[in-house]
Design a protein around this motif. Sequence first.
Motif, PDB file in Angstrom:
ATOM      1  N   ARG A  95      17.084  10.309   8.372  1.00  0.00           N
ATOM      2  CA  ARG A  95      17.732  10.076   7.073  1.00  0.00           C
ATOM      3  C   ARG A  95      17.171  10.985   5.983  1.00  0.00           C
ATOM      4  NH1 ARG A  95      17.043   5.330   4.565  1.00  0.00           N
ATOM      5  NH2 ARG A  95      15.003   4.909   5.505  1.00  0.00           N
ATOM      6  N   PHE A  96      15.878  11.273   6.042  1.00  0.00           N
ATOM      7  CA  PHE A  96      15.216  12.095   5.022  1.00  0.00           C
ATOM      8  C   PHE A  96      14.890  13.471   5.608  1.00  0.00           C
ATOM      9  CE2 PHE A  96      13.080   8.476   2.374  1.00  0.00           C
ATOM     10  CZ  PHE A  96      14.298   7.835   2.292  1.00  0.00           C
ATOM     11  N   THR A  97      14.928  14.472   4.737  1.00  0.00           N
ATOM     12  CA  THR A  97      14.555  15.825   5.131  1.00  0.00           C
ATOM     13  C   THR A  97      13.643  16.440   4.082  1.00  0.00           C
ATOM     14  OG1 THR A  97      16.681  16.141   6.261  1.00  0.00           O
ATOM     15  CG2 THR A  97      15.388  18.119   5.762  1.00  0.00           C
ATOM     16  N   ILE A  98      12.478  16.892   4.515  1.00  0.00           N
ATOM     17  CA  ILE A  98      11.557  17.573   3.616  1.00  0.00           C
ATOM     18  C   ILE A  98      11.732  19.078   3.791  1.00  0.00           C
ATOM     19  CG2 ILE A  98       9.642  17.525   5.293  1.00  0.00           C
ATOM     20  CD1 ILE A  98       7.731  17.154   2.894  1.00  0.00           C
ATOM     21  N   SER A  99      11.658  19.793   2.679  1.00  0.00           N
ATOM     22  CA  SER A  99      11.772  21.250   2.729  1.00  0.00           C
ATOM     23  C   SER A  99      10.958  21.834   1.592  1.00  0.00           C
ATOM     24  CB  SER A  99      13.237  21.694   2.635  1.00  0.00           C
ATOM     25  OG  SER A  99      13.805  21.291   1.405  1.00  0.00           O
ATOM     26  N   ARG A 100      10.770  23.137   1.624  1.00  0.00           N
ATOM     27  CA  ARG A 100      10.003  23.776   0.572  1.00  0.00           C
ATOM     28  C   ARG A 100      10.548  25.162   0.294  1.00  0.00           C
ATOM     29  NH1 ARG A 100       4.077  23.696   2.478  1.00  0.00           N
ATOM     30  NH2 ARG A 100       3.754  24.827   0.531  1.00  0.00           N
ATOM     31  N   ASP A 101      10.363  25.580  -0.946  1.00  0.00           N
ATOM     32  CA  ASP A 101      10.717  26.933  -1.368  1.00  0.00           C
ATOM     33  C   ASP A 101       9.465  27.499  -2.030  1.00  0.00           C
ATOM     34  OD1 ASP A 101      11.625  29.246  -2.589  1.00  0.00           O
ATOM     35  OD2 ASP A 101      13.540  28.398  -3.160  1.00  0.00           O
ATOM     36  N   ASN A 102       8.708  28.250  -1.270  1.00  0.00           N
ATOM     37  CA  ASN A 102       7.436  28.767  -1.798  1.00  0.00           C
ATOM     38  C   ASN A 102       7.648  29.753  -2.941  1.00  0.00           C
ATOM     39  OD1 ASN A 102       5.882  27.200  -0.105  1.00  0.00           O
ATOM     40  ND2 ASN A 102       5.648  28.787   1.454  1.00  0.00           N
ATOM     41  N   GLU A 129       0.830  -1.190   0.000  1.00  0.00           N
ATOM     42  CA  GLU A 129       0.000   0.000   0.000  1.00  0.00           C
ATOM     43  C   GLU A 129       0.878   1.259   0.000  1.00  0.00           C
ATOM     44  OE1 GLU A 129      -3.932  -1.688   2.404  1.00  0.00           O
ATOM     45  OE2 GLU A 129      -2.741  -0.039   3.214  1.00  0.00           O
ATOM     46  N   ARG A 130       0.288   2.331  -0.483  1.00  0.00           N
ATOM     47  CA  ARG A 130       0.978   3.619  -0.448  1.00  0.00           C
ATOM     48  C   ARG A 130       1.150   4.035   1.002  1.00  0.00           C
ATOM     49  NH1 ARG A 130      -0.875   8.061  -4.759  1.00  0.00           N
ATOM     50  NH2 ARG A 130      -0.698   6.123  -5.959  1.00  0.00           N
ATOM     51  N   GLU A 131       2.349   4.492   1.341  1.00  0.00           N
ATOM     52  CA  GLU A 131       2.608   4.849   2.728  1.00  0.00           C
ATOM     53  C   GLU A 131       3.194   6.254   2.844  1.00  0.00           C
ATOM     54  OE1 GLU A 131       5.506   2.260   4.517  1.00  0.00           O
ATOM     55  OE2 GLU A 131       7.121   2.908   3.183  1.00  0.00           O
ATOM     56  N   PHE A 132       2.923   6.851   3.974  1.00  0.00           N
ATOM     57  CA  PHE A 132       3.399   8.194   4.268  1.00  0.00           C
ATOM     58  C   PHE A 132       4.905   8.177   4.490  1.00  0.00           C
ATOM     59  CE2 PHE A 132       3.520  12.359   6.009  1.00  0.00           C
ATOM     60  CZ  PHE A 132       4.328  12.315   7.132  1.00  0.00           C
ATOM     61  N   VAL A 133       5.586   9.222   3.980  1.00  0.00           N
ATOM     62  CA  VAL A 133       7.020   9.374   4.180  1.00  0.00           C
ATOM     63  C   VAL A 133       7.320  10.633   5.000  1.00  0.00           C
ATOM     64  CG1 VAL A 133       9.239   9.728   3.053  1.00  0.00           C
ATOM     65  CG2 VAL A 133       7.557   8.153   2.039  1.00  0.00           C
ATOM     66  N   ALA A 134       6.829  11.777   4.515  1.00  0.00           N
ATOM     67  CA  ALA A 134       7.130  13.035   5.196  1.00  0.00           C
ATOM     68  C   ALA A 134       6.116  14.095   4.765  1.00  0.00           C
ATOM     69  CB  ALA A 134       8.542  13.512   4.861  1.00  0.00           C
ATOM     70  N   ALA A 135       5.930  15.093   5.615  1.00  0.00           N
ATOM     71  CA  ALA A 135       5.033  16.199   5.287  1.00  0.00           C
ATOM     72  C   ALA A 135       5.572  17.484   5.885  1.00  0.00           C
ATOM     73  CB  ALA A 135       3.619  15.920   5.799  1.00  0.00           C
ATOM     74  N   ILE A 136       5.174  18.605   5.275  1.00  0.00           N
ATOM     75  CA  ILE A 136       5.630  19.909   5.729  1.00  0.00           C
ATOM     76  C   ILE A 136       4.469  20.885   5.662  1.00  0.00           C
ATOM     77  CG2 ILE A 136       6.466  20.534   3.417  1.00  0.00           C
ATOM     78  CD1 ILE A 136       8.781  22.025   4.853  1.00  0.00           C
ATOM     79  N   GLY A 137       4.319  21.688   6.703  1.00  0.00           N
ATOM     80  CA  GLY A 137       3.252  22.671   6.751  1.00  0.00           C
ATOM     81  C   GLY A 137       3.467  23.790   5.739  1.00  0.00           C
ATOM     82  N   GLN A 190      15.132  15.412   0.546  1.00  0.00           N
ATOM     83  CA  GLN A 190      16.519  14.977   0.560  1.00  0.00           C
ATOM     84  C   GLN A 190      16.584  13.631   1.256  1.00  0.00           C
ATOM     85  OE1 GLN A 190      19.396  16.456  -0.761  1.00  0.00           O
ATOM     86  NE2 GLN A 190      20.346  14.503  -0.173  1.00  0.00           N
ATOM     87  N   MET A 191      17.096  12.636   0.539  1.00  0.00           N
ATOM     88  CA  MET A 191      17.154  11.278   1.062  1.00  0.00           C
ATOM     89  C   MET A 191      18.602  10.844   1.186  1.00  0.00           C
ATOM     90  SD  MET A 191      14.002   9.556  -1.056  1.00  0.00           S
ATOM     91  CE  MET A 191      14.900   9.572  -2.591  1.00  0.00           C
ATOM     92  N   ASN A 192      19.038  10.602   2.405  1.00  0.00           N
ATOM     93  CA  ASN A 192      20.406  10.162   2.678  1.00  0.00           C
ATOM     94  C   ASN A 192      20.400   8.754   3.266  1.00  0.00           C
ATOM     95  OD1 ASN A 192      21.328  12.747   1.894  1.00  0.00           O
ATOM     96  ND2 ASN A 192      21.153  13.520   3.979  1.00  0.00           N
ATOM     97  N   SER A 193      21.560   8.132   3.253  1.00  0.00           N
ATOM     98  CA  SER A 193      21.712   6.782   3.827  1.00  0.00           C
ATOM     99  C   SER A 193      20.616   5.843   3.310  1.00  0.00           C
ATOM    100  CB  SER A 193      21.670   6.863   5.359  1.00  0.00           C
ATOM    101  OG  SER A 193      22.687   7.700   5.850  1.00  0.00           O
ATOM    102  N   LEU A 194      20.425   5.842   2.026  1.00  0.00           N
ATOM    103  CA  LEU A 194      19.345   5.054   1.435  1.00  0.00           C
ATOM    104  C   LEU A 194      19.561   3.563   1.628  1.00  0.00           C
ATOM    105  CD1 LEU A 194      18.767   7.204  -1.720  1.00  0.00           C
ATOM    106  CD2 LEU A 194      16.983   6.573  -0.091  1.00  0.00           C
ATOM    107  N   LYS A 195      18.448   2.867   1.793  1.00  0.00           N
ATOM    108  CA  LYS A 195      18.455   1.423   2.012  1.00  0.00           C
ATOM    109  C   LYS A 195      17.652   0.750   0.900  1.00  0.00           C
ATOM    110  CE  LYS A 195      18.266   2.239   7.011  1.00  0.00           C
ATOM    111  NZ  LYS A 195      17.494   1.959   8.257  1.00  0.00           N
TER     112      LYS A 195
END
Length: 124
Positions: free
Chosen positions: A67-74, A44-52, A82-87
């Motif tokens: 490991r992951f960082t979500i960011s935005r540039d409005n 199933e589709r699963e949540f990874v990250a969200a940003i307000g 950004q995904m680091n240390s990928l498995k």
Amino acid sequence: QVQLVESGGGLVQAGGSLRLSCAAAGRTLSSYCMGWFRQAPGKEREFVAAIGWSGGNTYYADSVKGRFTISRDNAKNTVYLQMNSLKPEDTALYYCAAALTQRVAVRTYEYPHWGQGTQVTVSS
């Protein structure tokens, strides 16, 4: 109508990094909560990250926290993951989604707008 286009996926070795981008057209994203989800074959589709909407609030799935960082540039109407240390278990089709809410939404049904996805494959 919000149109979302993901990019940045690809094939990477375990331990490597990738940066996904989600560009929007049709509407400014500054009022939207933005999320990243993923779906592996047979799962199933699963949540990874969200940003307000302001970028001040973020939320991560336990599996990617640290490991992951979500960011935005409005100003650029773009959201990043950004995904680091990928498995190998991070291998999936990654989707960007938008929801017109002031909360940080984490469930798929809260997001009415979706991109087509970008494939991330992590080899062992």
